[in-house]
Design a protein around this motif. Structure first.
Motif, PDB file in Angstrom:
ATOM      1  N   UNK A  18       1.088   6.939  -6.217  1.00 32.29           N
ATOM      2  CA  UNK A  18       1.535   5.545  -6.284  1.00 32.29           C
ATOM      3  C   UNK A  18       0.940   4.644  -5.205  1.00 32.29           C
ATOM      4  N   UNK A  19      -0.327   4.890  -4.888  1.00 32.95           N
ATOM      5  CA  UNK A  19      -1.035   3.983  -3.994  1.00 32.95           C
ATOM      6  C   UNK A  19      -1.148   2.612  -4.640  1.00 32.95           C
ATOM      7  N   UNK A  20      -1.108   1.578  -3.837  1.00 30.01           N
ATOM      8  CA  UNK A  20      -1.168   0.219  -4.359  1.00 30.01           C
ATOM      9  C   UNK A  20      -2.573  -0.356  -4.324  1.00 30.01           C
ATOM     10  N   UNK A  21      -2.846  -1.255  -5.243  1.00 24.19           N
ATOM     11  CA  UNK A  21      -4.085  -2.040  -5.274  1.00 24.19           C
ATOM     12  C   UNK A  21      -5.327  -1.179  -5.038  1.00 24.19           C
ATOM     13  N   UNK A  39     -10.412   2.083  -1.545  1.00 24.88           N
ATOM     14  CA  UNK A  39      -9.424   1.340  -0.766  1.00 24.88           C
ATOM     15  C   UNK A  39      -8.086   1.375  -1.495  1.00 24.88           C
ATOM     16  N   UNK A  40      -7.008   1.597  -0.735  1.00 27.08           N
ATOM     17  CA  UNK A  40      -5.665   1.584  -1.316  1.00 27.08           C
ATOM     18  C   UNK A  40      -4.677   1.096  -0.265  1.00 27.08           C
ATOM     19  N   UNK A  41      -3.496   0.717  -0.748  1.00 25.00           N
ATOM     20  CA  UNK A  41      -2.429   0.232   0.122  1.00 25.00           C
ATOM     21  C   UNK A  41      -1.220   1.142  -0.004  1.00 25.00           C
ATOM     22  N   UNK A  93      -0.403  -5.429   5.529  1.00 28.14           N
ATOM     23  CA  UNK A  93      -0.832  -6.364   6.571  1.00 28.14           C
ATOM     24  C   UNK A  93      -2.249  -6.053   7.063  1.00 28.14           C
ATOM     25  N   UNK A  94      -2.520  -4.768   7.305  1.00 28.92           N
ATOM     26  CA  UNK A  94      -3.849  -4.377   7.787  1.00 28.92           C
ATOM     27  C   UNK A  94      -4.903  -4.628   6.718  1.00 28.92           C
ATOM     28  N   UNK A  95      -4.554  -4.380   5.465  1.00 27.31           N
ATOM     29  CA  UNK A  95      -5.527  -4.611   4.389  1.00 27.31           C
ATOM     30  C   UNK A  95      -5.888  -6.094   4.297  1.00 27.31           C
ATOM     31  N   UNK A  96      -4.888  -6.942   4.398  1.00 26.64           N
ATOM     32  CA  UNK A  96      -5.156  -8.378   4.353  1.00 26.64           C
ATOM     33  C   UNK A  96      -5.974  -8.818   5.563  1.00 26.64           C
ATOM     34  N   UNK A  97      -5.685  -8.254   6.727  1.00 29.51           N
ATOM     35  CA  UNK A  97      -6.392  -8.636   7.941  1.00 29.51           C
ATOM     36  C   UNK A  97      -7.871  -8.238   7.886  1.00 29.51           C
ATOM     37  N   UNK A  98      -8.149  -6.982   7.529  1.00 30.76           N
ATOM     38  CA  UNK A  98      -9.528  -6.492   7.528  1.00 30.76           C
ATOM     39  C   UNK A  98     -10.299  -6.912   6.276  1.00 30.76           C
ATOM     40  N   UNK A  99      -9.614  -7.090   5.171  1.00 27.19           N
ATOM     41  CA  UNK A  99     -10.183  -7.641   3.934  1.00 27.19           C
ATOM     42  C   UNK A  99     -11.553  -7.050   3.590  1.00 27.19           C
TER      43      UNK A  99
END
Length: 119
Positions: A18-21, A39-41, A93-99
């Motif tokens: 159930x990893x996101x995005x 990449x996953x969230x 938060x980290x995913x959005x920051x590092x993008x």
């Protein structure tokens, strides 16, 4: 296994936990760092670690071992380095920051519709 097969196997393991995005980006033509970024969230430190454990277990069963694992204790961004494939599991938060998707937007996103089982 080919780099693409490793990436797809990692995507499948992330999806099952159930990893996101989840995304996979082919970057072989852009850099010597790797052929693919996966990449996953995760929703919590516990889930991020569980996602990474699932990827490692799946790929180990297929004869692939990571060269290194970074960030496991921190739990906001874990990197599993398989040389040709880098698996990144982030907190939101980290995913959005590092993008990374923006940074590697010139890469080719893999169509994962046949790999992902969840909506």
């Amino acid at each position: 296994m080919t780099p693409k097969e490793i990436a797809i196997s990692a995507v499948s393991a992330l999806d099952e936990k159930k990893g996101g995005e989840i995304a996979a980006i082919e970057i072989a033509d852009l850099t010597a760092l790797a052929d693919y970024f996966v990449i996953a969230t995760g929703t919590s430190n516990t889930q991020i670690n569980a996602l990474c454990d699932a990827v490692e277990k799946r790929l180990k069963e297929q004869g692939e071992m990571p060269l290194r694992r970074e960030g496991y204790r921190d739990g906001t961004w874990v990197l599993l380095d398989y040389a040709c494939v880098a698996v990144h599991v982030f907190s939101q938060e980290a995913r959005e920051f590092y993008d990374l998707e923006r940074l590697w937007r010139d890469g080719k996103r893999l169509d994962l519709t046949e790999v992902l089982t969840r909506d």
